[in-house]
Scaffold this motif. Structure first.
Motif, PDB file in Angstrom:
ATOM      1  N   ARG A  98       2.274   1.762  -3.435  1.00 24.52           N
ATOM      2  CA  ARG A  98       1.213   2.135  -4.362  1.00 24.52           C
ATOM      3  C   ARG A  98       0.802   3.591  -4.164  1.00 24.52           C
ATOM      4  O   ARG A  98       0.519   4.300  -5.114  1.00 24.52           O
ATOM      5  N   ARG A  99       0.803   4.051  -2.924  1.00 22.55           N
ATOM      6  CA  ARG A  99       0.419   5.426  -2.625  1.00 22.55           C
ATOM      7  C   ARG A  99       1.442   6.411  -3.179  1.00 22.55           C
ATOM      8  O   ARG A  99       1.084   7.475  -3.660  1.00 22.55           O
ATOM      9  N   ASN A 100       2.721   6.071  -3.152  1.00 22.51           N
ATOM     10  CA  ASN A 100       3.769   6.980  -3.603  1.00 22.51           C
ATOM     11  C   ASN A 100       4.003   6.926  -5.105  1.00 22.51           C
ATOM     12  O   ASN A 100       4.756   7.715  -5.626  1.00 22.51           O
ATOM     13  N   LEU A 108       0.815  -1.206   0.000  1.00 24.43           N
ATOM     14  CA  LEU A 108       0.000   0.000   0.000  1.00 24.43           C
ATOM     15  C   LEU A 108       0.854   1.265   0.000  1.00 24.43           C
ATOM     16  O   LEU A 108       0.535   2.236  -0.683  1.00 24.43           O
ATOM     17  N   LEU A 109       1.934   1.255   0.773  1.00 21.34           N
ATOM     18  CA  LEU A 109       2.821   2.421   0.788  1.00 21.34           C
ATOM     19  C   LEU A 109       3.456   2.654  -0.576  1.00 21.34           C
ATOM     20  O   LEU A 109       3.554   3.785  -1.044  1.00 21.34           O
ATOM     21  N   ALA A 141      -7.246   3.201  -8.240  1.00 19.51           N
ATOM     22  CA  ALA A 141      -6.958   2.699  -6.902  1.00 19.51           C
ATOM     23  C   ALA A 141      -8.107   1.841  -6.401  1.00 19.51           C
ATOM     24  O   ALA A 141      -9.267   2.219  -6.488  1.00 19.51           O
TER      25      ALA A 141
END
Length: 130
Positions: free
Chosen positions: A101-103, A98-99, A113
């Motif tokens: 993917r967020r960046n 998730l981290l 998303a």
């Protein structure tokens, strides 16, 4: 001659904002070690006293142009690490994924998303055959 032609040369008057930008550039070069404290004070005083843009340009002529620092790269997904985390500690793998993917910068080719999560939820587990 018209006023527009007279003022289009190098004798354009400097604004307060231009003086401040010049002093900021001098301070950055002082911080980088290109100027001594005495040079900074002398040039900053001259920048505040400058009346034209040409005078401001002369103060920074021997200094390098402003360089844009490249942005720090975000977290890059390492698939090997993700697989290891999935085997050892799945919740940590989920957080890592998730981290990353967020960046990641959004592009037109990436799926929206949550699309893969929605697909997983709607498809459910495979049917059992007896």
């Amino acid at each position: 001659m018209s006023d527009a032609i007279q003022h289009s040369g190098p004798a354009l008057r400097a604004s307060d904002a231009e003086r401040e930008r010049t002093v900021a550039l001098l301070q950055r070069n002082f911080a980088d070690g290109r100027l001594t404290q005495a040079e900074l004070e002398e040039r900053a005083g001259a920048a505040y006293a400058a009346q034209t843009r040409a005078q401001l340009r002369d103060l920074t002529a021997d200094l390098p142009a402003v360089q844009q620092r490249p942005p720090r790269p975000g977290i890059v997904l390492d698939q090997r690490l993700l697989i290891i985390l999935l085997c050892i500690h799945p919740p940590a793998a989920l957080v890592y994924w998730l981290l990353c993917r967020r960046n990641r910068p959004a592009t037109a080719s990436t799926e929206p998303a949550g699309a893969s999560v929605t697909q997983w939820r709607t498809s459910g587990p495979p049917a059992r055959r007896e």
